[in-house]
Design an enzyme around this catalytic site. Structure first.
Site, mmCIF file in Angstrom:
data_model
loop_
_atom_site.group_PDB
_atom_site.id
_atom_site.type_symbol
_atom_site.label_atom_id
_atom_site.label_comp_id
_atom_site.label_asym_id
_atom_site.label_seq_id
_atom_site.Cartn_x
_atom_site.Cartn_y
_atom_site.Cartn_z
ATOM 1 N N PRO A 3 50.362 39.398 38.140
ATOM 2 C CG PRO A 3 51.298 39.423 36.049
ATOM 3 C CD PRO A 3 50.921 38.756 36.968
ATOM 4 C CB CYS A 4 45.401 37.592 37.583
ATOM 5 S SG CYS A 4 44.685 38.241 39.074
ATOM 6 C CG HIS A 5 46.398 43.183 35.701
ATOM 7 N ND1 HIS A 5 47.341 42.823 37.368
ATOM 8 C CD2 HIS A 5 47.135 44.020 35.237
ATOM 9 C CE1 HIS A 5 48.333 43.382 37.352
ATOM 10 N NE2 HIS A 5 48.722 44.180 36.156
#
Length: 190
Positions: A154-156
């Site tokens: 989850p780089c968001h």
């Protein structure tokens, strides 16, 4: 099964990499998997994006990926992503093929995948400290930009120290929508 009762193998069983484009709440995603697990998730899977991702995979694995929307390798990623977008899943439990990431980037992405839960965010500098490189906030940003498995890794959830949401390979609107889905931001007004 064939006439002798043995399980038949399809082209996806022999291919090094199989792929399919699936719909999602943030637009079409290209999913690709190897025998080891999910190897990439590509945002905005238009023909141009799809071709670029498939060329990269072919160069890395030495053979052209095979389109296989019904592949068993993609069934569980498809199901878990659908559950995530429906709000029924907060954690992914998928085998991942990390071969498109190495060194510092892989270390950062693995920490992100295991150490930043649904509904929370972490700063670039904080993530750098977690992997023992406190001065490497910019390098963490580069690692986020190279993430071959967005949403699942989850780089968001990585944001700027000053409260800005930072950049995002899938576009800022996509990042806002993912953070809204997880309750970090209010739902965008459309």
């Amino acid at each position: 099964m064939n006439a002798t009762g043995q399980e038949q193998s399809g082209p996806d069983d022999r291919a090094r990499v199989v792929w399919a484009v699936v719909g999602s709440d943030i637009g079409p995603l290209l999913l690709a998997a190897t025998d080891e697990g999910l190897v990439t998730v590509g945002f905005h899977a238009t023909d141009t994006v799809r071709d670029k991702v498939l060329e990269r995979l072919a160069a890395r694995f030495g053979s052209a990926p095979v389109e296989a929307p019904d592949s068993s390798r993609l069934a569980e990623p498809r199901r878990q992503l659908a559950d995530y977008f429906a709000g029924r899943r907060h954690d992914f439990d998928l085998p991942l093929d990390w071969s498109l990431s190495a060194g510092f980037n892989r270390e950062v992405l693995r920490e992100l995948a295991t150490g930043v839960p649904y509904g929370s965010v972490v700063g670039y500098g904080d993530l750098a400290r977690r992997v023992g490189q406190p001065g490497a906030a910019q390098a963490v940003g580069a690692a986020m930009g190279s993430n071959p498995l967005p949403v699942v890794v989850p780089c968001h959830r990585v944001v700027e120290r000053d409260g800005g949401i930072g950049g995002f390979g899938g576009g800022l609107e996509t990042k806002r929508r993912l953070l809204a889905l997880e309750g970090v931001l209010p739902e965008p007004l459309f």
